[in-house]
Design a protein around this motif. Structure first.
Motif, PDB file in Angstrom:
ATOM      1  N   ARG A  63       0.832  -1.195   0.000  1.00 31.30           N
ATOM      2  CA  ARG A  63       0.000   0.000   0.000  1.00 31.30           C
ATOM      3  C   ARG A  63       0.871   1.250   0.000  1.00 31.30           C
ATOM      4  O   ARG A  63       0.734   2.117  -0.826  1.00 31.30           O
ATOM      5  N   ARG A  64       1.782   1.313   0.963  1.00 31.00           N
ATOM      6  CA  ARG A  64       2.663   2.474   1.061  1.00 31.00           C
ATOM      7  C   ARG A  64       4.068   1.955   1.347  1.00 31.00           C
ATOM      8  O   ARG A  64       4.308   1.349   2.391  1.00 31.00           O
ATOM      9  N   LYS A  65       4.970   2.200   0.400  1.00 30.07           N
ATOM     10  CA  LYS A  65       6.314   1.662   0.569  1.00 30.07           C
ATOM     11  C   LYS A  65       7.292   2.399  -0.335  1.00 30.07           C
ATOM     12  O   LYS A  65       6.957   2.791  -1.450  1.00 30.07           O
ATOM     13  N   LEU A  66       8.511   2.564   0.144  1.00 31.41           N
ATOM     14  CA  LEU A  66       9.599   3.145  -0.642  1.00 31.41           C
ATOM     15  C   LEU A  66      10.256   2.020  -1.443  1.00 31.41           C
ATOM     16  O   LEU A  66      10.627   0.989  -0.887  1.00 31.41           O
ATOM     17  N   LEU A  67      10.356   2.204  -2.764  1.00 33.36           N
ATOM     18  CA  LEU A  67      10.947   1.191  -3.640  1.00 33.36           C
ATOM     19  C   LEU A  67      12.080   1.795  -4.448  1.00 33.36           C
ATOM     20  O   LEU A  67      12.110   3.007  -4.681  1.00 33.36           O
ATOM     21  N   LYS A  68      12.977   0.945  -4.908  1.00 39.14           N
ATOM     22  CA  LYS A  68      14.098   1.384  -5.741  1.00 39.14           C
ATOM     23  C   LYS A  68      14.037   0.646  -7.069  1.00 39.14           C
ATOM     24  O   LYS A  68      13.912  -0.577  -7.104  1.00 39.14           O
ATOM     25  N   SER A  69      14.142   1.389  -8.161  1.00 36.24           N
ATOM     26  CA  SER A  69      14.047   0.795  -9.489  1.00 36.24           C
ATOM     27  C   SER A  69      15.379   0.217  -9.938  1.00 36.24           C
ATOM     28  O   SER A  69      16.422   0.440  -9.316  1.00 36.24           O
ATOM     29  N   ALA A  70      15.337  -0.504 -11.052  1.00 41.37           N
ATOM     30  CA  ALA A  70      16.550  -1.092 -11.629  1.00 41.37           C
ATOM     31  C   ALA A  70      17.564  -0.014 -12.001  1.00 41.37           C
ATOM     32  O   ALA A  70      18.769  -0.249 -11.950  1.00 41.37           O
ATOM     33  N   ASN A  71      17.089   1.191 -12.356  1.00 40.88           N
ATOM     34  CA  ASN A  71      17.987   2.304 -12.714  1.00 40.88           C
ATOM     35  C   ASN A  71      18.386   3.152 -11.516  1.00 40.88           C
ATOM     36  O   ASN A  71      19.015   4.197 -11.690  1.00 40.88           O
ATOM     37  N   GLY A  72      17.985   2.741 -10.303  1.00 42.91           N
ATOM     38  CA  GLY A  72      18.394   3.449  -9.093  1.00 42.91           C
ATOM     39  C   GLY A  72      17.442   4.540  -8.624  1.00 42.91           C
ATOM     40  O   GLY A  72      17.719   5.209  -7.629  1.00 42.91           O
ATOM     41  N   MET A  73      16.327   4.734  -9.313  1.00 46.00           N
ATOM     42  CA  MET A  73      15.368   5.751  -8.897  1.00 46.00           C
ATOM     43  C   MET A  73      14.600   5.258  -7.678  1.00 46.00           C
ATOM     44  O   MET A  73      14.140   4.116  -7.634  1.00 46.00           O
ATOM     45  N   GLU A  74      14.467   6.117  -6.675  1.00 45.99           N
ATOM     46  CA  GLU A  74      13.628   5.803  -5.528  1.00 45.99           C
ATOM     47  C   GLU A  74      12.268   6.417  -5.760  1.00 45.99           C
ATOM     48  O   GLU A  74      12.155   7.543  -6.256  1.00 45.99           O
ATOM     49  N   LEU A  75      11.230   5.658  -5.429  1.00 39.34           N
ATOM     50  CA  LEU A  75       9.879   6.193  -5.548  1.00 39.34           C
ATOM     51  C   LEU A  75       9.039   5.678  -4.401  1.00 39.34           C
ATOM     52  O   LEU A  75       9.325   4.643  -3.812  1.00 39.34           O
ATOM     53  N   LEU A  76       8.013   6.451  -4.082  1.00 40.10           N
ATOM     54  CA  LEU A  76       7.114   6.083  -3.002  1.00 40.10           C
ATOM     55  C   LEU A  76       5.812   5.572  -3.591  1.00 40.10           C
ATOM     56  O   LEU A  76       5.165   6.271  -4.373  1.00 40.10           O
ATOM     57  N   VAL A  77       5.457   4.340  -3.243  1.00 37.17           N
ATOM     58  CA  VAL A  77       4.145   3.814  -3.592  1.00 37.17           C
ATOM     59  C   VAL A  77       3.202   4.331  -2.514  1.00 37.17           C
ATOM     60  O   VAL A  77       3.461   4.166  -1.318  1.00 37.17           O
ATOM     61  N   ASP A  78       2.122   4.979  -2.940  1.00 37.09           N
ATOM     62  CA  ASP A  78       1.185   5.588  -1.997  1.00 37.09           C
ATOM     63  C   ASP A  78      -0.235   5.366  -2.497  1.00 37.09           C
ATOM     64  O   ASP A  78      -0.845   6.241  -3.098  1.00 37.09           O
TER      65      ASP A  78
END
Length: 160
Positions: free
Chosen positions: A31-46
């Motif tokens: 639901r809500r979590k900080l993730l890191k992509s294969a290219n190193g981008m951090e994004l927040l799932v909200d």
């Protein structure tokens, strides 16, 4: 930080995305979590409520860009049977233990557990260790955002 505000199922988009996030099966329910992509981008799932993401689904970021979800390779057992009836019986035994299982026409994939392996072998199954993406069936209790186990395994009492 980019924020994912919704998602698309794999069949709802053409697979074109700006990036990919690789997650194991138990990491794709969120639901809500900080993730890191294969290219190193951090994004927040909200998300407003928990969502079960599948392999090939996409996160929709606030700016409209898409980030594809990929199932990570996991250590699994590939379970095969003598025939379809035997495979169905093996499924029953796994389901009776509430184990996550990916059920396919000719095989079942489960997480590695030596106790379960030994049980399946005693039932005549053939087991092979593999590493592959894992997308177990989502139970009926999970299909509408539910989270929990709501039935009783004890004796059922009926009153007249």
């Amino acid at each position: 930080m980019p924020r994912a505000i919704s998602h698309l199922h794999a069949e709802q988009f053409d697979g074109q995305s700006s990036d990919t996030i690789v997650l194991a099966h138990d990491e794709r329910h969120l639901r809500r979590k900080l993730l890191k992509s294969a290219n190193g981008m951090e994004l927040l799932v909200d998300f407003p409520q928990a969502v079960a993401l599948g392999h090939g689904d996409a996160l929709v970021l606030e700016d409209g860009s898409l980030v594809r979800i990929a199932a990570a390779d996991e250590p699994l057992y590939e379970v095969t049977a003598r025939d379809r009836t035997h495979l169905a019986k093996l499924c029953w035994h796994l389901g009776n233990r509430h184990l996550p299982a990916q059920i396919e026409e000719e095989r079942i994939l489960i997480g590695r557990d030596h106790v379960i392996r030994d049980m399946l072998l005693s039932l005549g199954a053939t087991i092979r260790e593999i590493s592959a993406p894992f997308s177990p069936e989502r139970g009926a209790y999970h299909s509408h955002g539910g989270h929990g186990h709501h039935h009783d395994h004890g004796r059922h009492h009926h009153h007249d």
